[in-house]
Structure formats: C-alpha cells, structure tokens
Design a protein around this motif. Structure first.
Motif, PDB file in Angstrom:
ATOM      1  N   VAL A 293      42.736  88.650 -77.292  1.00 47.16           N
ATOM      2  CA  VAL A 293      41.828  89.822 -77.275  1.00 47.16           C
ATOM      3  C   VAL A 293      41.137  89.930 -75.919  1.00 47.16           C
ATOM      4  O   VAL A 293      40.124  90.432 -75.748  1.00 47.16           O
ATOM      5  CB  VAL A 293      40.399  89.359 -78.276  1.00 47.16           C
ATOM      6  N   SER A 294      41.738  89.621 -74.834  1.00 45.78           N
ATOM      7  CA  SER A 294      41.787  89.832 -73.312  1.00 45.78           C
ATOM      8  C   SER A 294      40.535  89.000 -73.075  1.00 45.78           C
ATOM      9  O   SER A 294      40.073  89.266 -71.782  1.00 45.78           O
ATOM     10  CB  SER A 294      41.333  91.367 -73.351  1.00 45.78           C
ATOM     11  N   ARG A 295      40.141  87.846 -73.696  1.00 46.30           N
ATOM     12  CA  ARG A 295      39.039  86.980 -72.904  1.00 46.30           C
ATOM     13  C   ARG A 295      39.967  86.056 -71.764  1.00 46.30           C
ATOM     14  O   ARG A 295      40.692  85.597 -72.059  1.00 46.30           O
ATOM     15  CB  ARG A 295      38.626  86.184 -74.139  1.00 46.30           C
ATOM     16  N   PRO A 335      43.870  91.629 -82.605  1.00 44.49           N
ATOM     17  CA  PRO A 335      44.542  90.956 -81.466  1.00 44.49           C
ATOM     18  C   PRO A 335      45.776  91.547 -80.969  1.00 44.49           C
ATOM     19  O   PRO A 335      46.624  92.143 -81.906  1.00 44.49           O
ATOM     20  CB  PRO A 335      44.743  89.474 -81.905  1.00 44.49           C
ATOM     21  N   LEU A 336      46.388  91.514 -79.800  1.00 43.15           N
ATOM     22  CA  LEU A 336      47.462  92.201 -79.274  1.00 43.15           C
ATOM     23  C   LEU A 336      48.539  91.614 -80.001  1.00 43.15           C
ATOM     24  O   LEU A 336      48.928  90.442 -80.059  1.00 43.15           O
ATOM     25  CB  LEU A 336      47.528  91.821 -77.767  1.00 43.15           C
ATOM     26  N   ARG A 337      49.546  92.464 -80.478  1.00 48.68           N
ATOM     27  CA  ARG A 337      50.837  92.200 -81.070  1.00 48.68           C
ATOM     28  C   ARG A 337      51.854  92.799 -80.125  1.00 48.68           C
ATOM     29  O   ARG A 337      52.376  93.682 -80.246  1.00 48.68           O
ATOM     30  CB  ARG A 337      50.952  92.641 -82.411  1.00 48.68           C
ATOM     31  N   LEU A 338      52.365  91.551 -79.358  1.00 47.80           N
ATOM     32  CA  LEU A 338      53.360  92.015 -78.419  1.00 47.80           C
ATOM     33  C   LEU A 338      54.936  92.409 -79.161  1.00 47.80           C
ATOM     34  O   LEU A 338      55.628  93.115 -78.630  1.00 47.80           O
ATOM     35  CB  LEU A 338      53.888  90.852 -77.435  1.00 47.80           C
ATOM     36  N   ARG A 339      54.910  91.863 -80.519  1.00 50.27           N
ATOM     37  CA  ARG A 339      56.155  92.345 -81.216  1.00 50.27           C
ATOM     38  C   ARG A 339      56.242  93.885 -81.770  1.00 50.27           C
ATOM     39  O   ARG A 339      57.264  94.221 -82.102  1.00 50.27           O
ATOM     40  CB  ARG A 339      56.402  91.440 -82.417  1.00 50.27           C
TER      41      ARG A 339
END
Length: 457
Positions: A293-295, A335-339
């Motif tokens: 979440v970029s923290r 949250p970021l999902r790289l897939r």
C-alpha cells in the motif's frame, strides 16, 4: 482538514494529488522540472512520440506487398521530429498542470527534502525556502539514467535517452549499449528512421527480461532489417574521437560510430531527500522500500514510482500513488497486485505482457498450461502483410482461469487489454473463447488461443 505534501510531480505524484484532492485533503505538490516529471518531459512521452514516426516509416517500408509503390527515397527531418517531440511533451505537462490546479492543488516549483517524517523543506525555484508541515508525505521523485565512469555522456555524441531529442540530424551510425526495453526501443526506432544501428547486448539475447519467444521474434526482425546485433558483448568504455565515438568491448573489439546511446538502466532519485532523518529505509540500490500500500518504514511517509524500484512503469507509479492516498486518507484500498500489471515494449512489432510469465512456468513456480498461436495464420494479419508475432495464453491446468498472456504484434499494447481483463477478473479460457470477436481481426487470435486450451467435460 488533512494536509498532504507530495514531492515529485510525475505519474505517481500527480495521480496521488488528484485522489487526495478528491478525498478532501489540502494538497501541495513540489516539482523540480515540470509536472509529469521525466515520464512526460524526457522519457515515456517523448520516446513514444519519436516511435510514432518510426512506426510510420516501418509501415511505409513494408507497403510494397500491399500494392503501394513508393516513389523516391523516404527521409526523416530529425530536427522537425524532435521539435514535435518536445512541443508535445510540454503541452502534456501543461495539461496536467491545468488538471490538478482545477482541483485546487497547490504546485510549488523547487526541490524538497525531509526534515523528519512530518516536515518538508523546500528550496523554491524563484528563490527562498519554505517549510511545509504534514502528517502525510508522499515521495515520488523518480529515477535518472545510469552512467558509468568509463562512458560519460557529453550530450552531443555520447548520449543518454534523455538527451537524444537535442539532435538535429539523424546519426549516420548509432551504437546502442544495452538491450533492455529502452535500448531495444531506441535501436528499433532509429533503424526505422534510416540510420545504421549496432546494438550491444551483454546477454544471450535482446530483452533478457521479457518472454523468450517474444525476444527471439524481435531479434530475428532486427537482424532481417539490417541491424547489427552483438550478443554476449559487454561494453568496457566509450570514447569520443572528434565527430565519431569508439565503443570498446571487454573482448578487445572496437565499434566506431557517429553516436552512442547509453541504455544502462536507472538510478533512483533518493539521494539528498533526507530519508535518514525521517527513518525511511532504502535497499542496497538506493530504492525506497515500500509495502503493497506504498508505506515506507516511517509512519505517515509513503513512496511511489521509480524511486521504489517496484516495477519501473508509469502505470505502476500512478497506481502506487493512488493506493497511497486511499490508504493514508482512510478510503477503501486494494493493495498493489503485480500479477495484474500490463507492460509493453514499443518496438515494431510491439511486445505486451500481463500476469504469469514463461519464466515462471519454466522455473516450476507456477503450474500452468499454455498455447502459442502465431499471427501468420490470422486472416487480418495476412491482409495487412503481418507475418511476425503471436498470441500466447497461460491458464490454470484443465482449461481453468487465464493467468497470463503475451501478445507480439503491431499495436500489441491495444490487443493485450482483453487478456488483461481476463487475468484481473479470473475469466476461464472458455469464457474468453465464447466472447464474440470481429472477423477478421487480430483479436480473433486471442479467442482462438483460448479455444485451443479448452478441456472437454
């Protein structure tokens, strides 16, 4: 009212500013060079504008098969091309400025650094300093081209990818050092524009980080078009000699050209940001460490974009920035999902990918079935004279959910969207196969590949 200070106005910064403003925060963006950052001013937007011209030259070169007889030699006015590149970059930057100012986001021209986790010290471009206090800070400072001591750019003959737009004349012989995405894109573009190109690759093939079948297609295309591709060749030094450059390789060979473009990767803009004073951790390469979440490691301090090294794509930077503000300001957050990240290499043909990769499957990290369907059998491709390229899909065993894909084709960046939707939403191969496609169309190959993965029940 919540206050947000954003350091850097690239995609990670300005997209975050828009989300924060929408959520009712008072937002200040500190930007050194201009809104849009390097993505708009010196990197993505300029390079793809240049490539738009080179793509047209590629189309013209292959038009004879379609019955178009070109009379005379097609030439490129590089000064005019680069003037257009710079003009469009500035216009895009101004569009972004107007957009965020409509949302009452304050923009400060200058450089900034942290003085603890809640204080940002700004050296304004118009002189003087300013101290901004906020419990929410986003660092989106980007990255810059990597250079080495024995290959120093001079901005005239030895160039980084940020400096090529100052050329007024097409290089006679461009030596490109580095065969990653940036090197491959510029090598292909300048070859199409009409200059001799040598591509120096330290690896076994071009695009070592991409799908191996896709990289093989591109290398074959490069070679067929007359590019000199030097595989397993490592640069030792680059030296200017008058109106030429000499690129020395570690095996003793020397390549003489008129210009050299260095495409050696990127370095994060994290030095001088006061990270230590705020308790922000960086990795061995200087990239700011963040979670999904970029923290960062400092409470209230977030980071997005190339300075994090997560995936150095404008789309990922923008998503990180949006996620950061949603999390910081208490909105719903995913949250970021790289897939699910889609990437594209803007060569001719383009290479677009999403989700699981061939390397994942080959390494046994993912259990998947796959099919590769060459475009040479696609009716629309035949009509357009397209022979190079393919569609590849990965799915769960038994014709299950689509979990990845590769498209190698003209405008693959557009064709990959249906595969991206399938990956993001968990569509099965049957669901993709049973959706209508236009006949004839390139997208028909996506549906056909899905049909070939069908498992009778």
């Amino acid at each position: 009212m919540n206050r947000v200070v954003i350091v850097g106005g690239g995609p990670g910064g300005y997209e975050a500013a828009l989300v924060a403003a929408q959520l009712g925060a008072e937002v200040t963006v500190v930007e050194r060079d201009g809104l849009g950052g390097s993505t708009v001013l010196t990197d993505c937007v300029p390079s793809k504008t240049l490539i738009a011209t080179s793509d047209l030259m590629t189309d013209v070169a292959g038009s004879a098969e379609l019955g178009i007889l070109a009379t005379g030699t097609q030439t490129v006015d590089l000064k005019q091309v680069n003037d257009r590149v710079k003009r469009l970059a500035i216009a895009q930057s101004e569009d972004i400025r107007r957009r965020i100012e409509r949302e009452n986001v304050q923009v400060v021209a200058g450089t900034a650094r942290l003085d603890g986790p809640e204080t940002v010290l700004v050296e304004r471009a118009d002189g003087g300093t300013e101290e901004l206090h906020s419990q929410i800070v986003l660092l989106a400072t980007g990255a810059h081209p990597r250079v080495v001591d024995n290959a120093q750019p001079d901005g005239e003959r030895i160039l980084t990818w940020e400096q090529v737009y100052e050329l007024d004349e097409l290089p006679e012989h461009l030596v490109v050092v580095g065969s990653g995405v940036t090197g491959a894109e510029f090598a292909g573009a300048y070859k199409a524009l009409g200059c001799e190109v040598t591509l120096v690759s330290s690896r076994d093939r071009v695009l070592p980080g991409e799908d191996p079948d896709a990289a093989l297609v591109l290398e074959e295309v490069f070679t067929r078009r007359g590019m000199n591709v030097l595989s397993r060749s490592r640069m030792e030094s680059v030296e200017r000699k008058g109106d030429s450059v000499v690129v020395r390789l570690t095996d003793g060979r020397e390549i003489e050209g008129s210009h050299c473009l260095l495409a050696l990767g990127s370095i994060p803009n994290s030095a001088g940001l006061g990270l230590e004073s705020a308790g922000v951790n960086v990795d061995a390469g200087g990239f700011i460490e963040v979670d999904r979440v970029s923290r960062t490691s400092a409470r209230g301090v977030y980071a997005a974009g190339d300075c994090t090294g997560v995936l150095m794509l404008a789309s990922v930077a923008a998503m990180q920035g949006r996620i950061a503000m949603a999390h910081a300001l208490g909105d719903a957050v995913h949250p970021l999902r790289l897939r699910t990240v889609v990437s594209n290499v803007f060569t001719a043909p383009e290479i677009a990918t999403v989700g699981v990769t061939q390397n994942d499957v080959n390494a046994g990290e993912v259990d998947a079935e796959s099919v590769m369907l060459r475009l040479s059998g696609n009716p629309r491709a035949k009509m357009q004279g397209v022979r190079d390229g393919f569609v590849k899909l990965f799915c769960r065993p038994g014709g299950g959910a689509v979990i990845g894909g590769v498209v190698v084709a003209p405008r693959a960046s557009e064709l990959i969207h249906s595969v991206s939707l399938a990956v993001a939403t968990g569509l099965t191969t049957d669901q993709v196969a049973n959706a209508f496609t236009v006949y004839p169309s390139m997208s028909g190959s996506v549906a056909e590949a899905a049909r070939r993965l069908h498992q009778p029940r």
